[in-house]
Write a protein that holds these residues in place. Structure first.
Motif, PDB file in Angstrom:
ATOM      1  N   SER A1094       1.077  -1.590  -0.024  1.00 50.15           N
ATOM      2  CA  SER A1094      -0.482   0.075  -0.003  1.00 50.15           C
ATOM      3  C   SER A1094       1.056   1.442  -0.270  1.00 50.15           C
ATOM      4  O   SER A1094       0.151   2.199  -0.234  1.00 50.15           O
ATOM      5  CB  SER A1094      -0.531  -0.213   1.309  1.00 50.15           C
ATOM      6  OG  SER A1094      -0.355   0.057   2.826  1.00 50.15           O
ATOM      7  N   LEU A1095       2.129   0.791   0.648  1.00 47.52           N
ATOM      8  CA  LEU A1095       3.036   2.197   0.931  1.00 47.52           C
ATOM      9  C   LEU A1095       4.271   2.364  -0.439  1.00 47.52           C
ATOM     10  O   LEU A1095       3.366   3.519  -1.185  1.00 47.52           O
ATOM     11  CB  LEU A1095       4.218   2.245   1.666  1.00 47.52           C
ATOM     12  CG  LEU A1095       5.433   2.801   1.612  1.00 47.52           C
ATOM     13  CD1 LEU A1095       4.574   4.953   1.754  1.00 47.52           C
ATOM     14  CD2 LEU A1095       6.125   2.285   2.566  1.00 47.52           C
ATOM     15  N   ILE A1096       4.143   1.263  -1.295  1.00 48.57           N
ATOM     16  CA  ILE A1096       5.058   1.356  -2.530  1.00 48.57           C
ATOM     17  C   ILE A1096       3.486   1.889  -3.885  1.00 48.57           C
ATOM     18  O   ILE A1096       4.027   2.653  -4.876  1.00 48.57           O
ATOM     19  CB  ILE A1096       5.858   0.294  -3.370  1.00 48.57           C
ATOM     20  CG1 ILE A1096       6.315  -0.537  -2.051  1.00 48.57           C
ATOM     21  CG2 ILE A1096       5.466  -0.322  -4.612  1.00 48.57           C
ATOM     22  CD1 ILE A1096       6.767  -2.076  -2.114  1.00 48.57           C
ATOM     23  N   ALA A1097       1.907   1.309  -3.799  1.00 47.23           N
ATOM     24  CA  ALA A1097       1.436   1.565  -4.896  1.00 47.23           C
ATOM     25  C   ALA A1097       1.476   3.367  -4.807  1.00 47.23           C
ATOM     26  O   ALA A1097       1.245   4.058  -5.544  1.00 47.23           O
ATOM     27  CB  ALA A1097       0.085   1.628  -4.470  1.00 47.23           C
ATOM     28  N   ARG A1098       1.435   4.376  -3.495  1.00 50.59           N
ATOM     29  CA  ARG A1098       1.427   5.656  -3.210  1.00 50.59           C
ATOM     30  C   ARG A1098       2.093   6.298  -3.926  1.00 50.59           C
ATOM     31  O   ARG A1098       2.171   7.198  -4.425  1.00 50.59           O
ATOM     32  CB  ARG A1098       1.074   5.586  -2.215  1.00 50.59           C
ATOM     33  CG  ARG A1098      -0.127   5.760  -1.540  1.00 50.59           C
ATOM     34  CD  ARG A1098      -0.288   5.653   0.329  1.00 50.59           C
ATOM     35  NE  ARG A1098      -1.261   5.804   0.889  1.00 50.59           N
ATOM     36  CZ  ARG A1098      -2.021   4.701   1.421  1.00 50.59           C
ATOM     37  NH1 ARG A1098      -1.773   3.394   1.052  1.00 50.59           N
ATOM     38  NH2 ARG A1098      -3.070   4.920   1.426  1.00 50.59           N
ATOM     39  N   LEU A1099       3.926   5.670  -4.181  1.00 47.19           N
ATOM     40  CA  LEU A1099       4.717   6.070  -4.788  1.00 47.19           C
ATOM     41  C   LEU A1099       4.391   6.869  -6.067  1.00 47.19           C
ATOM     42  O   LEU A1099       4.888   7.301  -7.101  1.00 47.19           O
ATOM     43  CB  LEU A1099       5.759   5.321  -5.096  1.00 47.19           C
ATOM     44  CG  LEU A1099       6.472   5.145  -3.717  1.00 47.19           C
ATOM     45  CD1 LEU A1099       8.037   4.341  -3.344  1.00 47.19           C
ATOM     46  CD2 LEU A1099       6.705   6.014  -2.453  1.00 47.19           C
ATOM     47  N   TYR A1100       3.644   5.347  -6.694  1.00 41.89           N
ATOM     48  CA  TYR A1100       3.373   5.562  -8.602  1.00 41.89           C
ATOM     49  C   TYR A1100       3.019   7.312  -8.809  1.00 41.89           C
ATOM     50  O   TYR A1100       3.417   7.787  -9.835  1.00 41.89           O
ATOM     51  CB  TYR A1100       2.024   5.080  -8.947  1.00 41.89           C
ATOM     52  CG  TYR A1100       1.911   4.913  -9.723  1.00 41.89           C
ATOM     53  CD1 TYR A1100       2.613   4.002 -11.631  1.00 41.89           C
ATOM     54  CD2 TYR A1100       0.688   5.733 -10.817  1.00 41.89           C
ATOM     55  CE1 TYR A1100       2.264   4.270 -12.213  1.00 41.89           C
ATOM     56  CE2 TYR A1100       0.577   5.239 -12.280  1.00 41.89           C
ATOM     57  CZ  TYR A1100       1.263   4.619 -13.540  1.00 41.89           C
ATOM     58  OH  TYR A1100       0.740   4.660 -13.897  1.00 41.89           O
ATOM     59  N   VAL A1101       2.087   7.671  -7.723  1.00 42.36           N
ATOM     60  CA  VAL A1101       1.814   9.384  -8.328  1.00 42.36           C
ATOM     61  C   VAL A1101       2.227  10.485  -7.688  1.00 42.36           C
ATOM     62  O   VAL A1101       1.752  11.335  -7.505  1.00 42.36           O
ATOM     63  CB  VAL A1101      -0.122   8.608  -7.983  1.00 42.36           C
ATOM     64  CG1 VAL A1101      -1.073   8.305  -8.688  1.00 42.36           C
ATOM     65  CG2 VAL A1101      -0.572   9.190  -6.377  1.00 42.36           C
ATOM     66  N   VAL A1102       3.263   9.862  -6.837  1.00 37.22           N
ATOM     67  CA  VAL A1102       4.538  10.713  -6.099  1.00 37.22           C
ATOM     68  C   VAL A1102       5.326  11.207  -6.785  1.00 37.22           C
ATOM     69  O   VAL A1102       4.849  12.670  -6.694  1.00 37.22           O
ATOM     70  CB  VAL A1102       4.705  10.502  -5.028  1.00 37.22           C
ATOM     71  CG1 VAL A1102       5.398  11.725  -4.269  1.00 37.22           C
ATOM     72  CG2 VAL A1102       4.193   9.709  -3.931  1.00 37.22           C
ATOM     73  N   ASN A1103       5.660  10.585  -7.788  1.00 41.88           N
ATOM     74  CA  ASN A1103       6.524  11.600  -8.464  1.00 41.88           C
ATOM     75  C   ASN A1103       6.898  10.693 -10.227  1.00 41.88           C
ATOM     76  O   ASN A1103       6.108   9.834 -10.425  1.00 41.88           O
ATOM     77  CB  ASN A1103       8.183  11.598  -8.342  1.00 41.88           C
ATOM     78  CG  ASN A1103       8.698  12.514  -9.320  1.00 41.88           C
ATOM     79  OD1 ASN A1103       9.408  11.734 -10.208  1.00 41.88           O
ATOM     80  ND2 ASN A1103       9.332  13.550  -8.440  1.00 41.88           N
ATOM     81  N   ASP A1104       6.634  11.693 -10.624  1.00 45.70           N
ATOM     82  CA  ASP A1104       6.387  11.226 -12.759  1.00 45.70           C
ATOM     83  C   ASP A1104       7.685   9.707 -12.629  1.00 45.70           C
ATOM     84  O   ASP A1104       7.573   8.507 -13.638  1.00 45.70           O
ATOM     85  CB  ASP A1104       7.017  11.744 -14.053  1.00 45.70           C
ATOM     86  CG  ASP A1104       6.492  11.432 -15.062  1.00 45.70           C
ATOM     87  OD1 ASP A1104       5.168  11.128 -14.953  1.00 45.70           O
ATOM     88  OD2 ASP A1104       7.285  11.884 -15.429  1.00 45.70           O
ATOM     89  N   THR A1105       8.700   9.771 -12.235  1.00 43.26           N
ATOM     90  CA  THR A1105      10.093   9.325 -12.107  1.00 43.26           C
ATOM     91  C   THR A1105      10.047   7.499 -11.798  1.00 43.26           C
ATOM     92  O   THR A1105      10.429   6.971 -11.807  1.00 43.26           O
ATOM     93  CB  THR A1105      11.440   9.344 -11.788  1.00 43.26           C
ATOM     94  OG1 THR A1105      11.470   9.678 -10.647  1.00 43.26           O
ATOM     95  CG2 THR A1105      11.313  11.171 -12.833  1.00 43.26           C
ATOM     96  N   TYR A1106       8.649   7.893 -10.737  1.00 43.05           N
ATOM     97  CA  TYR A1106       8.670   6.623  -9.876  1.00 43.05           C
ATOM     98  C   TYR A1106       7.247   5.730 -10.520  1.00 43.05           C
ATOM     99  O   TYR A1106       7.421   3.978 -10.113  1.00 43.05           O
ATOM    100  CB  TYR A1106       8.032   6.540  -9.036  1.00 43.05           C
ATOM    101  CG  TYR A1106       9.065   7.660  -7.309  1.00 43.05           C
ATOM    102  CD1 TYR A1106      10.288   7.512  -8.156  1.00 43.05           C
ATOM    103  CD2 TYR A1106       8.168   8.463  -6.884  1.00 43.05           C
ATOM    104  CE1 TYR A1106      10.884   8.361  -7.193  1.00 43.05           C
ATOM    105  CE2 TYR A1106       9.177   9.084  -5.847  1.00 43.05           C
ATOM    106  CZ  TYR A1106      10.495   9.243  -6.070  1.00 43.05           C
ATOM    107  OH  TYR A1106      11.279  10.022  -5.079  1.00 43.05           O
ATOM    108  N   ARG A1107       7.223   5.464 -11.728  1.00 42.78           N
ATOM    109  CA  ARG A1107       6.402   5.256 -12.263  1.00 42.78           C
ATOM    110  C   ARG A1107       6.711   3.967 -13.038  1.00 42.78           C
ATOM    111  O   ARG A1107       6.067   2.564 -12.650  1.00 42.78           O
ATOM    112  CB  ARG A1107       4.827   6.054 -13.716  1.00 42.78           C
ATOM    113  CG  ARG A1107       4.806   6.896 -12.491  1.00 42.78           C
ATOM    114  CD  ARG A1107       3.603   7.839 -14.351  1.00 42.78           C
ATOM    115  NE  ARG A1107       2.879   8.198 -13.204  1.00 42.78           N
ATOM    116  CZ  ARG A1107       2.593   9.262 -14.327  1.00 42.78           C
ATOM    117  NH1 ARG A1107       1.457   9.328 -15.333  1.00 42.78           N
ATOM    118  NH2 ARG A1107       0.922   9.782 -13.066  1.00 42.78           N
TER     119      ARG A1107
END
Length: 1863
Positions: A1094-1107
């Motif tokens: 659930s934490l890792i999934a949030r990173l998808y929308v935090v920054n473009d480079t994490y997608r």
């Protein structure tokens, strides 16, 4: 009301709200233009089209006018945009249009912006609401899961406090999120963000345009354009920037500058007034804080825009601009302070204040202004009447007002005004010099006044136009105002400290402000101020400021990581080319060296970092100032008297040496007092650079205290540095004679740093400097030239390193100096690319690691010093050194393994490439680092840090390096033991393609030294016992990702932050992929990753480079989990319903609006893995759009868990319906997803509403495929690969479609499908276009150029996904890293081995695609053949079989994959031929298959003289099976040819065409085949194949069933007899008991059946009778078992059951054939033969006994009937019937013994069974698979098996009744 037209900036509102289009946010645009992620050419148009929109260009050109206040026009436009004609009202709409309108009008009111802009912002919030929801607070369940993964320790410092607090219930989170005030806060935040990123986007694009124009101008200035303008290639960002700049009047930039200043003023006024939003709708303190920060950030971005025009467009500022700017500054106290207790606001303010300071300096444009002042003619029009829109210098009133502003600022002593204040004082000083010069000139003219030329004199004596202005300025103060301003700037405002502090934030560091190009330009302006400020003298403050300006606080590692900067924008290059700076600062510090050592050394170190200065003859570099230092300054000993004064009249303290001065002396002081003779000898031996000779002139510069003197002694700086370093060694025989001590620690650190930086910068210049390695070695040689024998500077520095390690490891404390150690690490790192052969051996001996023995010093120093201080420069440097060692090993692995040398010229280089140590020691070095850094990574989250960035930096370097270790170790095949066969999918189908089936290559395992480190990582992170401590640093980094700063002011910090998070995500992904590849058992890492999903999934929308990183990590996680356990954990379950819904929502956007190829492909790959990896609920969710809860209940409760707006399956199908318009690379991942979804979830896919249209679209699409053309253009071939792979996916989808339709009974129209299959029928079964010569030559050339290595060393594994193209099969990227220095690899014009390898990769891509096409076409064809009633389909399938055989006859490449393809084709042909025979196909084309099959066999066997090779046995067997089937086609009798006279002619005609072929088959396949098989059987029964014998028998049987074959029987008999086939078979029968396999005499039955087929030919039967075949059979050992009485269908052992089968299926029918052929002549022999088997005869008599009639059988025992029993009884009945007839016929002439067999009893039993059908069905027992299948077939009443048994019983009855109906 007409619909409004669409625009890229704000498209149709309805389409936006429907989700068809996304509003492009300015943050997205900024990310796209600054991100390192490449935007594919197909999708680059999206962002370019947006930026090319005239409305967007206008907004970027006038960003301050983007949000005008509301007006009647904007209100009307708003109403039009939201009217019903443009937005269709709907109850099922995704968003509430009424709510959107209300929010838009509210925002317009509170933010005072126009309604349409507000509507766009509200729409944007709606579209990105899911992203915001995904970032909402964690639920308690999620937090509990995360805490569990972290070890549930409340004291663990690796878990942020925010994860330890109590979470909320998901429903409460949802309710909070849906609240009106929260929604409007999000709208406000969107508004803030858009304003900031609009300004920043405009600034970045303008920067790109200005940089490009500057490059063109510089190129033209260098003469490249020969006087004409030079046009360089433009990037798309540059084009957009030029379009924006064209909207401005760059020639007159005042208007834009004024707009910037006024916008900044307006923003500051807002800050004064405050937003007032904290009183609206309740508490809003947080939004108020964010608003203030946003205002400061906006103002900062506006300053950046202002700076762009000041630097690139403005010359002398206008009066209006300069007045407005400084009035603004004055009104806000020059932004010296801002009152706020909020740290984040203070941070934003200080960033704003920093750029204000530089912009103020830039506004004065000191260089241009001073030049204009110094040029009298340029200011001839000075007048108070001049407009303030002209240059400010032309209007004295402007100058006076600016002076008043600066006087006030000077009185206040604001630090922020210091640089501008000093610059202004310098301008006034230049004005004063000009005025005084003019006065002096006028005075001279007055003294030489000539009345006759009064007019000339009047003109000449006109006062300077600034004289009055300066008088006014001077009249204000009692003292000199110019001097006053300068002193206040230096002393009160501390200008040089301000410059230093500011410059330290303007470098390429993680804390650096602004982009690198802007920061460098700012430092150049500051440096120019320092240059003009050198008039204050050589003071420490100015040195400190200069060093800060030159370095920008960049460390050695920052220099390493930075991109090379253009010379024109490099402050270091500017310093080196400026004589004022050189003379005023550098030469001054050089003049004082080594008396004041550090300023000179630090300045040289700063100047050494300029990589653009090397390799260019015209460029100046730091080396110039070391090559010849002209003087030597030092403190003279108190007792030194070896000099005399000279030129005393000048009173300048000039002196001359009367005795030589040694710069170095023996360490033992006694040696210094030797007599003159020894002294003179020492002088002779000493280096002249290190001895100041007698007669050298000098000067005493200080007589206070110890005398300080300098001598005009010229020496080489580097040589002197090397000697100084040697004195630092404890074992050194000499010390510095000027101090009588070894060199001081600070100088040692700086000197080593200088050498390291020089080596690094020269290595970085390699692109423009082909001699960089030689230049670097020259530096080392010079530095070593003054050392004692057996030493060079490398060994000296390493010895210093070792001594420091030993000394410092014994100390503890935060103040222990480690700088020398750090500098030594820098030097070692810089040495690696230049001379790794020196580094590796020294690393094997160093105490840092203690590879060979003891404990390394690295842990003890870190623990006893750095852990206490919280500063980890030494540890970070060691981490970087470790990374560099790994890179060096991987980069040079092949060249080190290679034994040959490229050329004599590079011999030295080749020697240096080698490590000089065994691989085992090298492995230990890397393992020592790896082992310690695993512990560092584990414990580092809990350490104390002086700078928090150090924790992230340590984690990033270690994770990045560990990822490389795993990729290098497992990314190429040679290090992987592939013991088990890998599935034939994608690249695995080709894993053996470079390996000949006949000759195996040696595995060189070039990455073997990395394996111990890789294995340690695997055991550390992937073991089942790996605890939470190992996972905590990874978890901490994931959380760091959640806190990624959203600031464009600090681009370096953002890049640093995202690099760390991405490094950990990549490392986690690689660990999982290695685990899956090695087939390891489940590890704790997987469980922990599921828990924190659930934490890792949030990173998808935090920054473009994490997608991409997040998606690929999840993909690897589910693949690894599905490989390991029977029931993998559910990713959907661990995400939780709310997070899963939001995550899938953002995924479903498919990276819109940019839709980058890599991101989109990774999303579809992830979704493909979801549907194929037993993630049932997740798969169902993305295919149907329903959550598990919705799937299990009929209705959803409100909007709590709303389903997806559009299932991703529907998205894919809709896109693929328009496949004609898609790029092939875009269609491929979607087709893969649909294919896998259809394979695993056929009901869901096939029931999709879009499915029918999708099938039609892809069928028509593939029906129009063009043939693949041969081409040398790689891009064309790659496109062909994609087309072929698309065809494969389409065929597989169609196959599943037909299968599902057959299963569900849905009718499909085959005739409509057939016309679109021409591409498959033409190309699918052909031989792949494998370029054998290319691969053979590549292999040969590669092994010749790099002996000891093979192409296998570059073969990829399945660790990384890779696409068709130049890097598909062999790892071209890694190969390029390894071999880029080899000319054989690069070629002179890119025609070397690299190009060949790229060609080979593309060729293998095409081969792989073709193989995939073949397999998919095979599935489709087999599915089509299941309904082969259509004659056109039968013709198509027949052609496929023929094409398979034709392809197999063509020359095949030697690689194993093509052998497997041969087998696959023939197996494919077998299946299709079987289906065609089952369909009773009558198409004429089938008749030709026999000749095709026989041609294929002949192509394989040749002359049949040699045995079949072992490698071809399976293939030959399959060919024989296909041959058998094709003979059957001819053997099937046609029902219409029943009349004998017609059949005879038909038979003759048929035999005339196929007779020769049949004869060849009998001769070569049957006769020779039996002989070969018999030979193998006798040699090794266990290795023989009974199937082969049965196959030959079947072929003979089919041949003998062909109509008309009887005409050829004499030839056949003759062939077989001459070949000795009957004798071989009889012999085999007689040996069958000893050739039994596991007690089963199977060859007894097979040989008997073969004899049975032979006996079916009357001539052969007669021959067998003549040869006494029955006697041979009777005497065989195996017949003794038949006589034993234990033989039967239900006997105890398999052997006895086989004996019964020999009797029933072989011997009895054989006797019938003999009786039929030989007639009465053999009747007696047959009768006597049967008499030998009385038990079996008796048994057959009783086998059909009715129940309860056989008294021998115990009561209640059930007796079963089998088909074989019935056949046996039938045969016995016929034999006895025939013998009885012969007995009656020959009565009296021949005595035929009677066979005791109760025919009447048998008849009675038969009649019983025929009358008891139900009981018969119950007692009928199938024997074997074939009979079981027969039982399943047939109608529900009577099975095929039952029909067969009834037929046999009827036959028995007929025979026993006397054959009334014929027999």
């Amino acid at each position: 009301m007409a619909p409004i037209p669409n625009s890229s900036y704000f498209p149709s509102l309805e389409r936006c709200l429907n989700g068809d289009l996304l509003v492009v946010s300015w943050k997205t645009v900024y990310s796209a233009i600054t991100s390192n992620i490449e935007i594919g050419t197909d999708h680059q148009a999206v962002i370019e089209r947006f930026l090319s929109d005239p409305e967007v260009v206008q907004l970027l050109a006038r960003p301050f006018d983007a949000y005008p206040p509301p007006s009647t026009q904007s209100k009307a436009a708003f109403e039009t945009k939201t009217s019903a004609i443009n937005v269709t009202p709907s109850s099922s709409a995704k968003y509430d249009i009424k709510e959107i309108k209300e929010d838009s009008l509210w925002l317009s009111k509170v933010a005072k912006l126009d309604e349409v802009s507000a509507l766009r912002l509200v729409t944007e919030e709606c579209q990105f609401r899911t992203s915001a929801q995904l970032l909402a607070q964690f639920s308690e369940e999620e937090l509990a899961s995360i805490r569990d993964a972290a070890g549930n320790s409340q004291y663990s410092s690796s878990i942020p406090l925010s994860l330890l607090v109590q979470g909320l219930d998901p429903e409460a989170i949802q309710q909070q999120f849906a609240r009106k005030d929260r929604r409007r806060q999000r709208i406000l935040r969107t508004y803030f963000s858009e304003r900031r990123y609009l300004l920043k986007t405009s600034e970045r694009l303008l920067d790109a345009a200005f940089l490009h124009q500057a490059k063109e101008q510089n190129a033209a200035n260098k003469g490249k354009g020969k006087g004409k303008a030079v046009e360089l290639e433009r990037s798309w960002q540059t084009n957009c920037g030029i379009a924006i700049a064209s909207q401005q009047d760059v020639a007159n930039p005042q208007s834009f500058i004024l707009r910037c200043i006024r916008a900044i003023g307006a923003t500051l006024k807002k800050l004064e007034e405050r937003s007032g939003w904290s009183d609206l709708d309740g508490e809003r303190e947080d939004i108020e804080i964010e608003w203030i920060r946003s205002q400061f950030t906006e103002a900062t971005h506006a300053m950046e825009l202002l700076w762009q025009f000041i630097v690139n467009a403005m010359d002398i500022p206008t009066g209006r601009a300069i007045l407005e700017w400084f009035r603004l500054q004055q009104s806000y106290g020059f932004f010296n302070s801002f009152e706020s207790d909020e740290p984040s606001i203070q941070t934003s303010f200080h960033q704003f204040r920093s750029i204000t300071t530089v912009v103020s300096l830039g506004m004065l444009n000191l260089p241009s202004t001073l030049d204009q002042v110094a040029e009298p003619t340029s200011t001839e029009d000075v007048s108070s009447e001049i407009s303030i829109d002209e240059a400010f210098l032309l209007n004295p009133r402007t100058v006076t007002e600016v002076q008043e502003i600066f006087l006030q600022a000077a009185d206040a002593g604001f630090e922020t005004v210091g640089p501008a204040l000093l610059a202004w004082s310098l301008i006034l000083r230049e004005l004063n010099i000009r005025v005084e010069r003019k006065k002096a000139a006028n005075q001279i003219d007055a003294e030489s006044y000539n009345p006759r030329s009064s007019s000339d004199s009047e003109i000449a004596m006109v006062p300077d136009p600034y004289e009055q202005t300066l008088e006014e300025i001077k009249s204000v103060l009692d003292e000199d105002p110019i001097d006053f301003l300068a002193r206040r700037a230096v002393n009160t405002c501390r200008v040089f400290q301000t410059i230093a502090t500011l410059s330290l934030r303007l470098g390429n560091t993680s804390t650096g402000l602004f982009s690198n190009s802007v920061s460098a330009k700012m430092r150049m302006y500051l440096l120019d101020l320092i240059k003009n400020g050198t008039i204050v003298g050589y003071i420490p403050e100015i040195i400190e400021a200069t060093l800060a300006t030159l370095t920008g606080n960049e460390s050695y590692w920052d220099i390493l990581d930075s991109k090379p900067i253009d010379v024109e924008n490099d402050p270091v290059a500017m310093f080196l080319t400026d004589d004022v700076l050189i003379n005023g600062l550098l030469k001054n510090s050089q003049f004082r060296y080594p008396w004041e050592a550090l300023p000179f050394l630090q300045m040289i170190r700063a100047l050494a970092s300029c990589s653009s200065c090397y390799g260019n003859e015209d460029s100046k570099s730091a080396l110039m100032f070391l090559e010849s230092i002209p003087m030597f300054t030092y403190t003279m000993p108190a007792d030194f008297d070896g000099y005399e004064t000279v030129q005393e009249e000048e009173n300048a303290n000039n002196i001359r040496l009367t005795q030589p001065v040694m710069l170095f002396e023996p360490r033992l002081k006694g040696f210094r007092n030797f007599g003159g003779q020894n002294r003179s000898l020492a002088v002779v031996r000493v280096d002249e650079d290190f001895c100041i000779s007698v007669g050298t002139h000098g000067r005493i510069i200080s007589e206070s205290g110890p005398k300080v003197a300098f001598w005009y002694h010229q020496y080489h700086g580097l040589k002197y540095f090397g000697k100084l370093l040697e004195t630092f060694l404890a074992a050194s025989a000499e010390v510095d004679a000027t101090t009588h001590q070894p060199v001081d620690r600070d100088s040692v650190s700086e000197i080593i740093g200088i050498i390291a930086t020089l080596l690094l910068s020269i290595a970085r210049s390699a692109h423009d400097n082909p001699n960089s390695i030689e230049d670097a070695r020259k530096i080392l040689e010079i530095a070593s030239s003054g050392l004692n024998r057996n030493r060079d500077v490398i060994s000296v520095i390493f010895d210093i390193f070792e001594e420091e390690l030993q000394n410092l490891s014994a100390y503890s404390g935060s103040d222990v100096p480690l700088q020398i150690l750090v500098s030594c690490i820098h030097f070692i790192h810089a040495m690696i690319p230049i001379s790794p052969g020196r580094v590796w051996p020294l690393m094997s001996k160093t105490a840092l690691l203690a590879v060979s023995r003891g404990k390394g010093k690295l842990p003890s120093i870190v623990e006893s010093v750095e852990l206490l201080s919280g500063r980890y420069e030494f540890l970070i440097s060691c981490c970087r050194l470790y990374e560099s060692l790994v890179e060096d090993f991987a980069s040079n692995a092949i060249r080190r393994r290679s034994k040959a040398r490229s050329s004599a010229r590079l011999n030295d280089g080749d020697e240096d490439i080698s490590t000089g140590i065994p691989d085992m020691v090298l492995a230990k070095i890397l393992l020592s680092f790896t082992r310690y850094l695993v512990d560092v990574l584990e414990s580092s989250p809990g350490w104390k840090y002086a700078e928090q960035g150090d924790r992230q930096r340590i984690c990033e370097i270690i994770s990045r390096t560990y990822n490389k270790v795993l990729e290098y170790a497992y990314g190429i095949e040679t290090s992987v033991d592939t013991k088990k066969e890998e599935p034939p999918t994608r690249i695995n189908r080709l894993l053996k393609s470079a390996e000949s089936s006949k000759k195996k290559e040696n595995l060189t395992k070039i990455m073997e030294p990395l394996m111990p480190s890789a294995l340690l990582l695997i055991e550390s992170f992937l073991s089942a016992s790996s605890g939470a401590l190992r996972f905590q640093p990874l978890l901490r980094s994931y959380y760091d990702g959640l806190e990624t700063p959203d600031m464009a002011i600090l681009p370096n910090l953002l890049n640093f932050w995202t690099a760390q998070v991405n490094a950990v995500l990549s490392f986690s992904k690689t660990l999982l992929r290695v685990s899956a590849m090695l087939g390891r058992p489940p590890s704790q890492l997987e469980n922990q990753l599921f828990k924190v999903s659930s934490l890792i999934a949030r990173l998808y929308v935090v920054n473009d480079t994490y997608r991409t990183s997040v998606v690929t990590l999840f993909e690897s996680l589910i693949v690894t989990a599905s490989n390991n356990t029977s029931e993998p954990p559910s990713l959907l379950g661990h995400l939780g319903p709310q997070t899963a819904k939001n995550f899938l929502h953002v995924l479903s956007d498919l990276d819109k609006p940019l839709s980058r190829d890599g991101n989109v492909r990774s999303i579809w790959d992830f979704l493909s893995k979801v549907v194929s990896s037993r993630q049932q609920w997740f798969a169902n969710y993305l295919l149907t759009g329903k959550t598990p809860r919705e799937a299990l209940t009929a209705k959803t409760s409100g909007k709590e868990l709303a389903s997806l707006d559009k299932p991703l399956l529907t998205t894919a199908l809709e896109a693929l319906i328009g496949i004609n318009e898609l790029a092939k690379t875009e269609a491929l991942p979607m087709l893969q997803f649909v294919t896998l979804a259809q394979n695993f979830w056929p009901w869901t896919v096939c029931n999709s509403p879009k499915y029918g249209d999708f099938i039609k679209a892809i069928t028509n699409f593939v029906g129009h495929f063009k043939p693949i053309q041969q081409s040398t253009n790689l891009e064309v071939v790659i496109d062909a690969c994609h087309q072929t792979r698309i065809g494969a996916y389409v065929a597989e989808i169609l196959a599943m479609h037909l299968f599902h339709a057959r299963q569900t009974g849905i009718p499909t129209s085959i005739p409509e499908l057939l016309p679109n299959l021409s591409y498959f029928t033409r190309f699918a079964v052909g031989v792949p276009n494998y370029n054998n010569s290319l691969h053979a030559l590549l292999k040969q050339n590669f092994e010749t150029k790099f002996p000891g290595c093979t192409l296998r060393d570059l073969k990829r594994t399945i660790l990384e996904e890779h696409q068709y193209g130049k890097g598909y099969f062999y790892n071209l990227q890694l190969a390029n890293k390894m071999l880029s220095m080899s000319e054989a690899w690069t070629g002179r014009s890119d025609d070397g081995l690299r190009a060949e390898l790229a060609n080979a990769n593309v060729n293998l891509s095409l081969v792989d695609a073709h193989i995939a096409l073949f397999h998919s076409w095979r599935y489709l064809s087999i599915e089509l053949s299941g309904n082969a009633g259509n004659q056109d389909l039968q013709k198509l399938l027949t052609k496929v079989v023929a094409d398979c055989l034709t392809a197999n006859m063509r020359p095949q490449p030697p690689e194993e994959i093509f052998s497997r393809l041969l087998q696959a084709r023939v197996d494919f042909g077998i299946v299709l031929t079987q289906r065609l025979i089952q369909a009773n196909s009558t198409v004429p084309e089938m008749q030709g298959l026999l000749s095709n099959a026989w041609d294929a066999i002949r192509a394989l066997r040749g002359s049949f003289d040699r045995a079949v090779p072992d490698a071809d046995i399976l293939y030959y067997r399959s060919l024989l099976k296909l041959l058998f089937l094709t003979i059957r086609i001819h053997a099937e009798a046609k029902q219409q040819d029943t009349a004998r006279n017609l059949r005879a002619s038909k038979k003759i005609a048929q035999m005339s065409s196929i007779g020769p072929v049949i004869m060849e088959i009998v001769n070569n396949v049957v006769a020779i085949g039996i002989r070969e098989i018999a030979s193998v059987i006798h040699e090794s029964p266990a290795d023989s194949s009974p199937e082969d014998f049965a196959l030959i028998t079947g072929i003979l049987q089919s041949c003998l069933r062909i109509p008309g074959i009887e005409f050829c029987q004499p030839q056949i008999v003759n062939m077989l007899t001459q070949a000795g086939v009957p004798r071989l078979v009889v012999t085999l029968f007689s040996w069958s008991d000893s050739l039994a396999i596991d007690g089963d005499p199977i060859y007894g039955e097979l040989s008997m059946l073969f004899l049975l087929e032979l006996s079916s030919m009357p001539l052969m039967a007669e021959q067998l009778a003549i040869d006494g075949v029955l006697g041979h059979l009777a005497s065989a050992n195996i017949t003794s078992y038949l006589r034993s009485g234990k033989v039967g269908p239900f006997a105890e052992s398999a052997g006895l059951q086989r004996c019964y089968s020999i009797w029933a299926r072989g011997i009895l029918p054989f006797l019938l054939n003999l009786l039929d052929a030989v007639q009465a002549s053999i009747a007696t022999e047959v009768s006597l033969f049967l008499a030998q088997f009385s038990n079996l005869v008796k048994q057959s008599e009783q086998s059909l006994d009715a129940p309860e009639t056989n008294r021998i059988i115990p009561q209640g025992t059930v007796r079963y009937i089998t088909l074989t029993i019935c056949s046996e009884t039938h045969s016995m009945a016929l034999v006895t019937f025939i013998l009885n007839r012969f007995r009656e016929t020959l009565k009296g002439t021949t005595d035929i013994p009677d066979v005791k067999w109760d025919a009447s009893g048998v008849l009675e039993n038969v009649e019983f069974w025929l009358s008891s059908r139900a009981l018969l069905k119950d007692r009928l027992l199938p024997m074997g698979e074939r009979e079981t299948e027969m039982r399943r077939k047939g109608g529900p009443a009577v099975s095929e098996l039952e029909k067969k048994v009834l037929s046999e019983l009827e036959g028995i009855k007929e025979v026993l009744n006397g054959g009334e109906n014929g027999s």
